[in-house]
Design a protein around this motif. Structure first.
Motif, mmCIF file in Angstrom:
data_model
loop_
_atom_site.group_PDB
_atom_site.id
_atom_site.type_symbol
_atom_site.label_atom_id
_atom_site.label_comp_id
_atom_site.label_asym_id
_atom_site.label_seq_id
_atom_site.Cartn_x
_atom_site.Cartn_y
_atom_site.Cartn_z
ATOM 1 N N GLY A 51 48.491 49.407 48.337
ATOM 2 C CA GLY A 51 47.158 49.985 48.452
ATOM 3 C C GLY A 51 46.541 49.758 49.819
ATOM 4 O O GLY A 51 45.981 50.671 50.428
ATOM 5 N N SER A 105 50.856 43.446 44.008
ATOM 6 C CA SER A 105 50.844 44.489 42.973
ATOM 7 C C SER A 105 52.223 44.634 42.353
ATOM 8 O O SER A 105 52.365 44.846 41.144
ATOM 9 C CB SER A 105 50.399 45.824 43.564
ATOM 10 O OG SER A 105 49.118 45.720 44.135
ATOM 11 N N GLN A 132 45.601 48.614 40.688
ATOM 12 C CA GLN A 132 44.799 48.724 41.898
ATOM 13 C C GLN A 132 44.136 50.090 41.995
ATOM 14 O O GLN A 132 42.982 50.203 42.395
ATOM 15 C CB GLN A 132 45.718 48.482 43.112
ATOM 16 C CG GLN A 132 44.978 48.161 44.385
ATOM 17 C CD GLN A 132 45.924 47.637 45.460
ATOM 18 O OE1 GLN A 132 47.122 47.543 45.265
ATOM 19 N NE2 GLN A 132 45.369 47.299 46.605
ATOM 20 N N ASP A 135 44.067 43.569 39.309
ATOM 21 C CA ASP A 135 44.496 43.804 40.691
ATOM 22 C C ASP A 135 43.311 44.308 41.515
ATOM 23 O O ASP A 135 42.947 45.478 41.447
ATOM 24 C CB ASP A 135 45.642 44.821 40.705
ATOM 25 C CG ASP A 135 46.370 44.844 42.037
ATOM 26 O OD1 ASP A 135 45.856 44.258 43.008
ATOM 27 O OD2 ASP A 135 47.461 45.448 42.098
ATOM 28 N N GLU A 136 42.694 43.433 42.253
ATOM 29 C CA GLU A 136 41.509 43.754 43.059
ATOM 30 C C GLU A 136 40.453 44.504 42.256
ATOM 31 O O GLU A 136 40.072 45.613 42.605
ATOM 32 C CB GLU A 136 41.911 44.561 44.302
ATOM 33 C CG GLU A 136 42.985 43.851 45.111
ATOM 34 C CD GLU A 136 43.227 44.510 46.470
ATOM 35 O OE1 GLU A 136 42.338 45.221 46.946
ATOM 36 O OE2 GLU A 136 44.302 44.283 47.035
HETATM 37 MG MG LIG Z 1 48.268 45.843 45.852
#
Ligand SMILES: [Mg+2]
Ligand SMILES: Nc1ncnc2c1ncn2[C@@H]1O[C@H](COP(=O)(O)OP(=O)(O)OP(=O)(O)O)[C@@H](O)[C@H]1O
Ligand SMILES: Nc1ncnc2c1ncn2[C@@H]1O[C@H](COP(=O)(O)OP(=O)(O)OP(=O)(O)O)[C@@H](O)[C@H]1O
Ligand SMILES: [Mg+2]
Lengths: 290, 245, 248, 248, 245
Positions: B131, E41, E77, E153-154
């Protein structure tokens, strides 16, 4: 009343007029029959469906019937509708085609591959011309002729496309096959499957009687017969059909009985031009009500 | 100078941006901070003509313009990388569309890939990178435009602290060296304080400017100094108030 | 499921279907001139291979040319229709009409325009293939995400470049779906074309065989025709695999 | 461009095309039995309206039923082919084959199976419509993003739910593109179907008229048929607008 | 307890994760911090079986499991909201697929929408809301799963400071009240320090655990205390070192 189903060779046209007369004038009814009339999707269908007993009766062509018999399809001729060839070699008149040999070096169209092309070859052999180009025109007969894409076409009917050509302002010219060395044959016949004949022999016998009566009635009162037909087939264009009728009247079969001799002659001819691979003994496929 | 007057945009009858006025100095670095969903991205969309404004006018260097579409480079919040092009191809898109000579830009892109820590990934498809790497690639693409204004919508949100810091200084130097006018949206107050000449604190939708903080011109800054800590507190408390309304 | 296993299962399924058909023909006593048993069809398809190959070559060429021309025409038309909605509005009735015209209405015109050569057949095939390709490509182009469109607009991309980098790859899966339909209906397109004016080709062979009541040969022709269709289908599938690499 | 302006432009374009056609017919003196002028076609289409309407009603019903049955069959087949690649492998040759079969080979069989009623025509139409829908739907299902697929897998979604919430909406634009092709080819499908022993319908009327060289009536039938096609086309377009709300 | 041993994954022959070992206490809150593109990730994808690992084993409460797909709730994400469903429908998806009674969950979703500041947007399509709102909706969807492990994830990267802080405390209380085992990826060191029982600092790809910091159990924490400032510095310098390799 007993029910019978019959499939035409094509959409209803003037050739089928006696059937409509018999139906509308109650002739079938008098013979204890109720006839349902069907149109096929393709000219070979009625024969197939009759042979497999999915319909009782079919209108077929003699050449087609012989081809079927030759390939082992159990089919029986049981009656006649048109007793001579309607098929012609059609061209536009006034263009230097007077006799068959004038076709030397010309483009000749034909309607049905595997049949009319062979018939053309036979015609050429009988009439002594050798060089010509064969073109499959399907049923785009008039456009192919009038635009000059072909010089003549094997397959059109003398009581139909000929009239159409006239109506579009052309002078038609044509060779009638039986007059130029091709054995005479029955253009339209009634056929049925071998098992159907066994099961419904009595009905079919009555059908033969009825249809012959209808043909006679047509001959006796042609105007009335035409009216009956035009009413039964409203989509038929009056002018064209009237003109066509005039040329067909004489051609309706005079008797329901087949001439075995005539058929055998044509069958032998068919074998000679390669239309059939296996010879056919026609008496086995013709049923004259006995 | 970029001057926005009475800008407005409604969605379903509800105003998201209403009578929005803003003056931005040419060559300055402005950072927008505001609650999530207040209308920041919508403002950028209006500026670039990505969506049509309902009313209001824009002026750039004294001239009215319909929008900044052809004047500004815009990095949207979504990365919008083309999945069928490699990272390098994606980054080079603006170059493909410009009529200038290519060699120089090619070098520029290579240089940026290096500085963004993407060297070695030039030929990867966007589907095969992380990402943060996608975000960096989108940022490179935006920087490949040579336009006077640069609009950045949360350009560094998916990056770790160190990468983020190095890209922040990169942004700063780019802006200084090429005299670009930069508008940037971020949620990171430290980032804002580190980069901005002016911090604009925004209200909840319908979005207005709640506070306009002009920062001292020294850069790079020491954010641990009490001055900045005070400003940070101020912004935080303003945002907090916004959230409670 | 592994590729091998899948192939085994699918071959088994196909065999099962053929056995059912064979059984139906034998048990229900369906005459050969209505529906020949698959064993018979296969037998004819193999023993008559030279004849069939001779005709198939012609039909194959017509199909290829038909596909070529319809793609050549479909792509620009779809693009123009996409760019100018008024052209779409004006042309979509004509496109729909083109699908409503039976051969026999078109045949005289084709003969006048193209004569009896190969071109009338190619045209016929092309008309049939053309349609699914145009419709799918147009739908694909229209489905392009507006965020990306705006991005390209902002980047000042000229139309040709936008098409090359954005619209075309975006619409590609649609185009290929249309092409899959197209190459399959191309078979019947060429056959229909051959009903008029052909001297050679599987369509010609079919009517000829049908008139002579050689229904097994008709079906053997269909088998060969299907083989051409499947070949093209697999080809498009392979193109799909190669070009749509980013979808997985 | 505004809707009104677009419509004006497109109508103008259409008119221009018709004028060109009319001019070509008159100047080049194309005989009416090859290509009737549009004025003539229109005249016949209007004056023969009762006749045409009578036949069109039948064809319309066949088309609707054909569409109905092909959708009913296409959706489950596409889904099964999607879920079991071996079924896809086994069936796609059959699908391609179904497109390679000319009517005359099928007609006797249809009559044996369905008799002379409406069902043989519906079946024929359905076979033709079926194909683009299955192919497009399958391609659409396959195009579903693997990230979403995995998400649904993680959520433990049973297949039916995944289909309803993920695969179906995802494939919907493809399905609708296929349906657009389908409803357009449905017109010729029904016409071809009517060659199988019909007593009524535009296809029946067409062969009749064609054999009698009433080519103007053939084209008038095509005009009516096209009207049905365009109506369905617009209908699908409207469905598209209503259902694909999230794409803009 | 969650125990990973020798986990590995290669892309194009290059190892992204290699011989990765990790023990996580049941009911604990672990935060992963690492350079962008290091493989975080990918690790979560391996854990959930979203991608297949090449080698290695997983154990959950002493039992070997093929993966955690059915044990863990996973927020990726990307938001992965379905564009054709409204925010509420998207959030309720896990409920649709579960066989439990619905009413309670319905209430739960409504409550979450409220607390996430999304009330009023229940019927909006994802295309009509801001980036931060989409992220919040995806987080709600993840919390709607009732699973023992939660992988994030974030989850808060696109949110403003205030919203982020309020959601952080929400996450904390959820974890405490329901005894969930939480693994979270973030780039925000303050966030890590605020939430984590254990912070795992990761190396560049091929990813390893570089540092494992167990934080004092007091919560909420005062991040301004010198203890936390020291830890923050330590993490930062570790990351910096990683970037320089
Ligand atoms: Mg990631
Ligand atoms: N197409 C649309 N239809 C209706 N409302 C919309 C649409 N697009 C945006 N909005 C609304 O406009 C508001 C502002 O959205 P915007 O994306 O500008 O927020 P933002 O400030 O960028 O937030 P974030 O920080 O979360 O990205 C939101 O409340 C959103 O619901
Ligand atoms: N499909 C793939 N093919 C090849 N390489 C891949 C693929 N997916 C991921 N990678 C590589 O794996 C590495 C780790 O990716 P990952 O998404 O796990 O990073 P991350 O730690 O989550 O980064 P970020 O913080 O930026 O999200 C990256 O270098 C990426 O290029
Ligand atoms: Mg935003």
């Amino acid at each position: 009343v007993d029910k019978l189903s019959l499939m035409l060779d094509w959409f209803p046209n003037i050739d089928h007029l006696p059937l409509f007369v018999a139906k509308e004038k109650g002739i079938f009814e008098r013979h204890g029959l109720e006839l349902s009339i069907l149109s096929p999707s393709e000219t070979a269908d009625p024969l197939k469906l009759a042979a497999s007993s999915h319909i009782d009766l079919a209108i077929a062509y003699e050449p087609q019937t012989i081809i079927a018999a030759s390939s082992g399809i159990e089919i029986k001729g049981v009656g006649r509708l048109i007793g001579h060839p309607l098929t012609t070699l059609l061209f536009i008149g006034g263009k230097n085609i007077e006799k068959p040999s004038d076709l030397e070096g010309k483009k000749i169209g034909y309607t049905v591959p595997g049949m009319m092309d062979l018939l053309t070859d036979g015609f050429a052999k009988e009439n002594g011309f050798q060089k010509y180009e064969l073109i499959n025109v399907g049923f785009t007969i008039i456009p192919s002729l009038t635009t000059g894409k072909v010089d003549a076409i094997m397959g059109p009917y003398k009581n139909y496309e000929v009239v159409e050509l006239e109506q579009h302002g052309y002078t038609p010219g044509y060779f009638e096959l039986e007059k130029y060395g091709i054995p005479d044959y029955d253009e339209l016949v009634f056929v049925t499957g071998a098992t159907t004949l066994k099961d419904k022999e009595r009905l079919i016998r009555r059908f033969r009687k009825a249809i012959q009566e209808a043909i006679e009635m047509t001959r006796k009162t042609p105007e009335e017969a035409l009216e009956v037909y035009l009413k039964a087939v409203p989509e038929a264009p009056r002018e064209l059909e009237t003109a066509a009728f005039a040329r067909t009247l004489d051609l309706y079969a005079h008797t329901q009985d087949f001439s075995v001799e005539k058929w055998q002659k044509f069958a032998d001819f068919a074998a000679s031009i390669g239309m059939i691979d296996k010879e056919v003994l026609v008496h086995a496929i013709l049923w004259n009500g006995k | 100078m970029l001057r926005l007057s009475h800008l407005g945009k409604k969605y379903n009858g509800l105003p998201v941006i209403d009578q929005f006025d803003l003056d931005i100095e040419k060559g300055s670095f402005s950072v927008l901070i505001g609650p999530s969903g207040c209308g920041k991205s919508t403002l950028f969309d209006l500026l670039t003509g990505t969506i049509e404004r309902e009313y209001g006018t824009m002026e750039w260097i004294g001239e009215a313009v319909p929008h900044l579409g052809q004047i500004a480079a815009y990095m949207q919040q979504k990365d919008l990388l083309l999945p069928w092009l490699s990272l390098m191809q994606n980054a080079m898109l603006p170059q493909v569309f410009s009529k200038e000579k290519h060699l120089r830009k090619n070098k520029k892109a290579k240089g940026l890939f290096e500085r963004f820590g993407l060297n070695g990934f030039e030929d990867y498809l966007p589907g095969a990178v992380s990402g943060g790497m996608k975000q960096r690639c989108a940022l490179i693409r935006t920087l490949m435009f040579e336009r006077e204004i640069v609009l950045l919508d949360e350009p560094l949100s998916a990056l770790d602290a160190i990468t983020r810091r190095s890209l922040q200084s990169l942004l700063l130097s780019l802006q200084k060296d090429f005299k670009k006018t930069v508008l940037m949206i971020t949620h990171d107050i430290d980032e804002a304080l580190y980069l901005a000449d002016t911090v604009l604190v925004l209200t909840q939708a319908p979005m207005k400017i709640r506070d306009r903080i002009t920062l001292p011109s020294e850069k790079p800054r020491n954010l641990d100094s009490s001055e900045y800590i005070a400003i940070k507190k101020r912004i935080l408390s303003e945002l907090e108030e916004e959230m409670q309304l | 499921m592994s590729f091998v296993k899948r192939t085994v299962v699918s071959t088994g399924l196909l065999l099962l279907l053929f056995l059912l058909w064979e059984g139906a023909c034998r048990l229900a006593n369906i005459p050969i001139f209505i529906l020949p048993a698959p064993s018979r069809v296969l037998f004819v398809a193999v023993t008559q291979a030279p004849l069939l190959a001779y005709h198939a070559a012609m039909t194959g060429i017509e199909i290829i040319l038909g596909i070529f021309f319809s793609i050549t025409a479909a792509i620009p038309l779809a693009v123009v229709m996409f760019v100018y909605p008024s052209v779409e509005q004006a042309f979509s009735p004509l496109l729909v009409a083109s699908q409503a015209i039976p051969v026999f209405a078109l045949a005289p015109l084709l003969i006048v325009w193209f004569g009896y050569g190969i071109w009338s057949k190619v045209f016929m095939a092309a008309i049939i293939i053309f349609f699914p390709i145009v419709v799918n490509l147009l739908e694909g182009l229209k489905s392009c995400d507006s965020d990306y469109r705006k991005l390209f607009h902002l980047m000042g991309a000229p139309f040709f470049q936008s098409f090359r980098y954005l619209y075309w790859p975006w619409a590609l899966p649609y185009f290929l779906a249309g092409l899959k339909v197209g190459v399959s209906v191309a078979t019947i397109g060429a056959v229909i074309g051959e009903w008029v004016g052909a001297q050679r080709g599987l369509g010609y062979l079919m009517i000829q065989s049908n008139a002579r009541l050689r229904v097994d040969l008709v079906f053997a022709s269909i088998l060969w025709l299907t083989a051409i269709g499947i070949f093209l289908w697999i080809l498009v599938g392979a193109i799909e695999k190669r070009t749509l690499t980013w979808t997985r």
